[in-house]
Enzyme design. Structure first.
Site, mmCIF file in Angstrom:
data_model
loop_
_atom_site.group_PDB
_atom_site.id
_atom_site.type_symbol
_atom_site.label_atom_id
_atom_site.label_comp_id
_atom_site.label_asym_id
_atom_site.label_seq_id
_atom_site.Cartn_x
_atom_site.Cartn_y
_atom_site.Cartn_z
ATOM 1 N N GLY A 92 0.875 -1.146 -0.036
ATOM 2 C CA GLY A 92 0.004 -0.124 -0.157
ATOM 3 C C GLY A 92 0.794 1.136 -0.158
ATOM 4 N N GLN B 171 2.654 10.028 1.771
ATOM 5 C CA GLN B 171 4.205 9.572 1.953
ATOM 6 C C GLN B 171 4.967 9.980 0.807
ATOM 7 O OE1 GLN B 171 2.179 5.264 2.492
ATOM 8 N NE2 GLN B 171 4.163 5.284 3.668
ATOM 9 N N LEU C 81 6.375 1.937 4.957
ATOM 10 C CA LEU C 81 7.486 2.512 4.182
ATOM 11 C C LEU C 81 8.241 3.950 4.573
ATOM 12 C CD1 LEU C 81 6.173 1.322 0.979
ATOM 13 C CD2 LEU C 81 7.676 0.106 2.173
ATOM 14 N N HIS D 288 -4.540 1.667 7.465
ATOM 15 C CA HIS D 288 -3.310 1.959 7.564
ATOM 16 C C HIS D 288 -3.103 3.169 6.729
ATOM 17 C CE1 HIS D 288 1.092 1.689 8.250
ATOM 18 N NE2 HIS D 288 1.300 2.309 7.036
ATOM 19 N N GLU D 289 -3.519 3.074 5.525
ATOM 20 C CA GLU D 289 -3.224 4.142 4.504
ATOM 21 C C GLU D 289 -4.127 5.391 4.623
ATOM 22 O OE1 GLU D 289 -0.880 1.486 2.798
ATOM 23 O OE2 GLU D 289 -0.657 3.656 2.993
ATOM 24 N N HIS E 260 -2.649 7.732 7.065
ATOM 25 C CA HIS E 260 -1.616 8.469 6.469
ATOM 26 C C HIS E 260 -2.159 9.866 5.925
ATOM 27 C CE1 HIS E 260 2.151 6.382 6.638
ATOM 28 N NE2 HIS E 260 1.734 5.390 6.154
HETATM 29 O O1 K2U Z 1 1.811 2.731 3.778
HETATM 30 C C1 K2U Z 1 2.793 2.223 3.945
HETATM 31 O O2 K2U Z 1 3.926 2.233 4.472
HETATM 32 C C2 K2U Z 1 2.350 0.632 3.286
HETATM 33 C C3 K2U Z 1 2.551 -0.449 4.000
HETATM 34 C C4 K2U Z 1 1.201 -0.811 4.128
HETATM 35 C C5 K2U Z 1 0.938 -1.807 5.146
HETATM 36 C C6 K2U Z 1 1.383 -1.547 6.496
HETATM 37 C C7 K2U Z 1 0.982 -2.395 7.507
HETATM 38 C C8 K2U Z 1 0.091 -3.771 7.406
HETATM 39 C C9 K2U Z 1 -0.302 -3.625 5.871
HETATM 40 C C10 K2U Z 1 0.020 -2.827 4.835
HETATM 41 C C11 K2U Z 1 3.539 -1.185 3.856
HETATM 42 O O3 K2U Z 1 3.239 -2.081 2.662
HETATM 43 S S1 K2U Z 1 4.607 -2.187 4.746
HETATM 44 C C12 K2U Z 1 5.494 -3.208 4.172
HETATM 45 C C13 K2U Z 1 4.708 -4.650 3.956
HETATM 46 C C14 K2U Z 1 4.960 -5.245 3.015
HETATM 47 C C15 K2U Z 1 4.165 -6.389 2.822
HETATM 48 C C16 K2U Z 1 3.557 -6.816 3.754
HETATM 49 C C17 K2U Z 1 2.934 -6.092 4.673
HETATM 50 C C18 K2U Z 1 3.648 -4.922 4.855
HETATM 51 ZN ZN ZN Z 2 2.655 3.088 6.270
#
Ligand code: K2U
Ligand code: ZN
Length: 167
Positions: free
Chosen positions: A46, A51, A92, A133-134, A137
């Site tokens: 996501g 971000q 991220l 989560h998004e 943000h």
């Molecule tokens: O917003 C972001 O930083 C994207 C996150 C989204 C996310 C965070 C926590 C749980 C689910 C999704 C990134 O994708 S975190 C990296 C990641 C990669 C694969 C699987 C889960 C998290």
């Molecule tokens: Zn995030």
């Protein structure tokens, strides 16, 4: 398409509140394409426009195994949520930090798709977590904000030390 730089916590720009998209034009379509490329390359499942320092209500998500199911959410609104789930989250914008976060198990989200059509989606599991989560943000929150002050201080100190080492 271009890779976009991802803001790193505790950058104050991550606290900015995203504004609604009023018109889906070529600039929004290019933003979505660049966000998707940036997300896949990270790799992540996501990414919110906040971000990449674009403070508009745009989110891309792909929780598929094959990375071939891109979902685009414009002006998303969670209309209903139910249940509860706790899972390990990363971000991220907060590299190397993982912690348990409590989220709703199921969400009903209304949004506009890239064609400007209003859609509603009932999501559960990982997709529901990612949507929440998004949307945090877009509201100027990162998952660290859900943690205790002590944990937040420890994370800030760890990231500051990492920044000194890599400087
Ligand atoms: O917003 C972001 O930083 C994207 C996150 C989204 C996310 C965070 C926590 C749980 C689910 C999704 C990134 O994708 S975190 C990296 C990641 C990669 C694969 C699987 C889960 C998290
Ligand atoms: Zn995030």
């Amino acid at each position: 398409m271009s890779l976009l730089p991802i803001l790193r916590f505790p950058d104050p720009r991550l606290k900015k509140i995203a504004v609604p998209v009023l018109k889906i034009d070529d600039s929004i379509r290019k933003l979505v394409a660049d966000m998707a490329e940036t997300m896949y390359e990270a790799p992540g499942i996501g990414l919110a426009a906040t971000q990449v320092d674009v403070h508009k209500q745009v989110v891309v998500i792909d929780t598929s195994e094959e990375k071939n199911d891109l979902r685009v959410f414009i002006n998303p609104v969670i209309e209903q949520c139910a249940g509860q789930q706790t899972g390990e989250e990363g971000c991220l914008s907060v590299p190397g930090i993982y912690n348990k976060v409590e989220r709703a198990e199921r969400v009903n989200v209304r949004y506009m798709d890239l064609d400007g059509k209003t859609q509603t989606l009932q999501a559960d599991g990982l997709l529901a977590v990612c949507i929440q989560h998004e949307m945090d943000h877009l509201n100027g929150k990162v998952f660290v904000d859900h943690l205790s002050q002590l944990k937040q201080t420890r994370i800030r100190n760890k990231l500051a030390k990492q920044a000194r080492v890599t400087a």
